[in-house]
Design an enzyme around this catalytic site. Structure first.
Site, PDB file in Angstrom:
ATOM      1  NE  ARG A 202     -26.524 -65.963   6.127  1.00  0.00           N
ATOM      2  CZ  ARG A 202     -26.372 -67.249   6.187  1.00  0.00           C
ATOM      3  NH1 ARG A 202     -26.915 -68.131   6.617  1.00  0.00           N
ATOM      4  NH2 ARG A 202     -24.931 -67.228   5.784  1.00  0.00           N
TER       5      ARG A 202
ATOM      6  CG  ASP B 105     -30.123 -41.682   6.734  1.00  0.00           C
ATOM      7  OD1 ASP B 105     -31.106 -41.644   5.921  1.00  0.00           O
ATOM      8  OD2 ASP B 105     -30.109 -42.265   7.783  1.00  0.00           O
TER       9      ASP B 105
ATOM     10  CE  LYS C  19     -37.796 -43.806   9.963  1.00  0.00           C
ATOM     11  NZ  LYS C  19     -38.336 -44.352  11.264  1.00  0.00           N
TER      12      LYS C  19
HETATM   13  C1  PLP Z   1     -32.779 -40.594   9.225  1.00  0.00           C
HETATM   14  C2  PLP Z   1     -32.837 -41.699   9.608  1.00  0.00           C
HETATM   15  N1  PLP Z   1     -32.086 -42.851   9.444  1.00  0.00           N
HETATM   16  C3  PLP Z   1     -32.151 -44.073   9.858  1.00  0.00           C
HETATM   17  C4  PLP Z   1     -33.273 -44.569  10.734  1.00  0.00           C
HETATM   18  C5  PLP Z   1     -33.281 -45.822  11.124  1.00  0.00           C
HETATM   19  O1  PLP Z   1     -34.426 -46.630  10.527  1.00  0.00           O
HETATM   20  P1  PLP Z   1     -34.882 -47.871  11.094  1.00  0.00           P
HETATM   21  O2  PLP Z   1     -36.060 -47.603  12.344  1.00  0.00           O
HETATM   22  O3  PLP Z   1     -35.916 -48.352   9.994  1.00  0.00           O
HETATM   23  O4  PLP Z   1     -34.202 -48.677  11.505  1.00  0.00           O
HETATM   24  C6  PLP Z   1     -34.192 -43.302  11.086  1.00  0.00           C
HETATM   25  C7  PLP Z   1     -35.250 -43.774  11.962  1.00  0.00           C
HETATM   26  O5  PLP Z   1     -36.003 -42.861  12.315  1.00  0.00           O
HETATM   27  C8  PLP Z   1     -33.998 -42.274  10.502  1.00  0.00           C
HETATM   28  O6  PLP Z   1     -35.037 -41.397  10.838  1.00  0.00           O
END
Ligand code: PLP
Length: 404
Positions: A57, A184, A209
């Site tokens: 964990r 992000d 992704k």
């Molecule tokens: C830009 C972005 N950040 C975060 C996320 C969240 O990712 P996850 O679906 O792996 O939780 C997504 C999901 O589509 C996303 O497009």
């Protein structure tokens, strides 16, 4: 020593022998919840925070290897891998740290769940979110001065309208005001942007992704070069337990190996698909930052010098929800699914998926119409992708039945 019982031998037989002579090329999937110290003293040290693995964990070697690969592409840093991108977004926000009374200045066109996380999870804890168009650096500067946010949260390439922030300028702004900048970088990937090099406090990825790339893993990662942030992330994962498991970590690490091959092709194909769809005249709007009519086109040229700016093309079909549903049903190659970054081309309808939680007014505020669909361009032939989208657009507009 007398021979032990079959019950005892069945549990221990074959384990913990000869590992030192084995040198696998690829980091194995370490399916173990706990790790042994060479000595009780070593275990004591690791549980007290010394480097090493003691309990899965806290971290596991497969996830650590995947994270190290991503950190390498991001230009260096320390990080942790999480059970999803959202777990990573949540971890980064909590580790700022945020407390009641703090403000987060957030891009108004963040991924929908990130907006909802700020509103529904952090809001009731007393953390206020101010959403604004942070592609406008002057707006960002004015809001930072007024609200003195503890953190600024942006995406490098926003979803689905592919707006671009001036990341280096935001990093300077955040530094000057003592705010953490969380970026992000899911859509740009470290191949196009390296936010830690601008001075961002942390970079976040949904590794679901492009990093994993095959639509078979759900994962996230947070990377930082800030030691205090790293300490908080490490402590936090022990207490909240969102650590990525070894199976998914292995898939992410494998995906990273082909990220440049896949992503460069996908970015190049996206431009070709966008140009072809724009020329078709079938769409009210074709959105890609490298098209001259995109609001951030000049920034795309300045900040994305490789001539690549993401592998997504967003379309406005110009119709209502029924039209979009007909379009989705008419697609034959492009899959109607709620993600990006896979080897397959994918189409997402933000109004029912990524931006569902915003409601019609929230979507309208950030420019997402009822006819907006997002195409995540895969590694197939770009002309096949464009042809499929064109035929679906024609059929859904004219209600022409499928040829078969
Ligand atoms: C830009 C972005 N950040 C975060 C996320 C969240 O990712 P996850 O679906 O792996 O939780 C997504 C999901 O589509 C996303 O497009």
């Amino acid at each position: 020593m007398p021979e032990r019982s079959v019950h005892t031998r069945a549990v221990h037989a074959g384990e913990r022998h000869g590992a030192s002579g084995i040198r696998p090329t690829v980091t194995p999937i370490y399916v173990t919840a706990t790790f042994l110290g060479e000595t009780p003293e070593e275990l004591d040290a690791m549980l007290g925070g010394a480097p090493g693995f003691s309990y899965a964990r806290y971290n596991n070697p497969t996830a650590a290897a995947a994270t190290a690969a991503i950190a390498d592409l991001e230009g260096g840093g320390w990080g942790l891998a999480y059970a999803s991108g959202m777990a990573a977004v949540a971890a980064a926000l909590h580790a700022v740290p945020l407390t009641a009374g703090d403000t987060v200045l957030a891009a108004q066109d963040l991924y929908g769940a990130s907006i909802n996380l700020l509103q529904e999870i952090l809001g009731p804890l007393g953390v206020r979110a101010v959403f604004a168009d942070l592609t406008d650096t002057d707006t960002a500067r004015a809001l930072v001065t007024t609200h003195r946010p503890r953190a600024i949260l942006v995406e490098t390439i926003s979803n689905p309208l592919l707006r671009l922030v001036d990341g280096p300028a935001l990093a300077d702004l955040a530094r000057a005001h003592g705010a953490a900048l969380l970026v992000d970088n899911t859509f740009a990937t470290p191949l196009l942007q390296r936010p830690l090099d601008w001075g961002a406090t942390a970079v976040i990825h949904s590794a679901t992704k492009y990093l994993s790339g095959h639509g078979d893993a759900t994962a996230g990662v947070v990377l930082t070069r800030d030691e205090a942030m790293a300490d908080r992330l490490e402590r936090q994962v022990k207490l909240t337990g969102a650590m990525l498991g070894p199976f998914e970590a292995w898939l992410v690490h494998r995906g990273v190996k082909t990220l440049p091959l896949r992503y460069e092709r996908q970015c190049d194909s996206a431009v070709r698909v966008a140009d072809r769809l724009a020329a078709s005249g079938l769409f009210a709007r074709v959105v890609h930052p490298l098209r001259p009519d995109h609001p951030d086109h000049a920034r795309a040229l300045a900040l994305y010098p490789q001539g690549r700016c993401g592998a997504v093309v967003t379309l406005d079909l110009g119709g209502d929800r029924a039209r979009v549903f007909r379009f989705l049903a008419a697609l034959e190659l492009v899959l109607s699914a709620t993600t990006v970054g896979d080897v397959y081309s994918l189409c997402l309808y933000p109004a029912i998926a990524s931006h569902r939680g915003l409601g019609p007014e929230g979507r309208a505020r950030v420019g997402i119409t009822e006819g907006t669909v997002r195409i995540a361009v895969g590694i197939e032939d770009p002309d096949d992708i464009a042809a499929d989208i064109e035929q679906a657009a024609r059929r859904s507009a004219a209600l022409v039945p499928a040829s078969d």
